[in-house]
Design an enzyme around this catalytic site. Structure first.
Site, short mmCIF file in Angstrom:
data_model
loop_
_atom_site.label_atom_id
_atom_site.label_comp_id
_atom_site.label_asym_id
_atom_site.label_seq_id
_atom_site.Cartn_x
_atom_site.Cartn_y
_atom_site.Cartn_z
N CYS A 1 0.69 -1.42 -0.10
CA CYS A 1 0.11 -0.30 -0.17
C CYS A 1 0.50 1.10 -0.22
O CYS A 1 0.65 2.50 0.13
CB CYS A 1 -0.93 0.06 1.18
SG CYS A 1 -2.14 -1.24 1.06
N HIS B 1 -12.54 9.42 -9.52
CA HIS B 1 -11.78 9.73 -10.55
C HIS B 1 -10.16 10.54 -9.83
O HIS B 1 -9.58 11.41 -10.62
CB HIS B 1 -12.19 9.81 -11.62
CG HIS B 1 -12.22 8.50 -12.48
ND1 HIS B 1 -13.67 7.91 -11.78
CD2 HIS B 1 -11.82 7.40 -13.29
CE1 HIS B 1 -13.75 7.06 -12.62
NE2 HIS B 1 -12.64 6.90 -13.50
N GLU C 1 -12.96 -0.09 1.33
CA GLU C 1 -12.02 -0.31 0.21
C GLU C 1 -12.16 -0.88 -0.55
O GLU C 1 -11.70 -1.64 -1.71
CB GLU C 1 -10.90 0.19 0.33
CG GLU C 1 -9.90 -1.02 1.78
CD GLU C 1 -8.92 -0.43 2.22
OE1 GLU C 1 -8.60 0.78 2.10
OE2 GLU C 1 -8.06 -0.52 2.01
#
Length: 140
Positions: free
Chosen positions: A23, A71, A129
């Site tokens: 991550c 986005h 997530e």
């Protein structure tokens, strides 16, 4: 207790500065925000009589927040070199800089505050997530 839920999704990228593991690299998620509104009683008068909150108002607020983050590359302020930020912006990339590490836990708390300040009787906010993993924030 009356409870309503609404959810919306957005796609964005982030990374965890200083993290040791995958991550630490820029990667994306299909985030889902699930808002739970709650109250002991319903609206007693007017056009919204018998409602906790108008579903249209709740859905609109959740959708607007998701659209705001959709986005984009979401980063913690100060974790990229200023030159890097400038180069990404010059290339037309949409960056969202936040004063916190962009984890699901921090998003849940941050989004809770957004809904609360919008006048929504928010009980909790869950931020997924992945389809199987979420963080939930609710005030104690």
């Amino acid at each position: 207790m009356y409870i309503l839920k609404s959810k919306a999704a957005f796609d964005s990228a982030h990374f965890l500065h200083g993290y040791e593991g995958k991550c630490a690299n820029i990667h994306g998620h299909h985030w889902v925000i699930e808002v739970t509104a709650a109250a002991e009683s319903l609206i007693e008068n007017g056009a919204k009589r018998g409602m906790l909150i108008d579903f249209g108002d709740l859905k609109s607020a959740v959708r607007q927040l998701a659209d705001d983050y959709d986005h984009a590359l979401i980063i913690e302020s100060g974790t990229l070199k200023e030159k890097t930020v400038e180069a990404l912006q010059e290339e037309g990339f949409r960056l969202i800089q936040l004063p916190f590490r962009p984890t699901a836990e921090n998003f849940a708390r941050h989004f809770f505050g957004f809904f609360k300040s919008s006048g929504i009787p928010v009980k909790s906010v869950a931020v997924y997530e992945t389809p199987e993993n979420c963080a939930v924030y609710e005030e104690g």
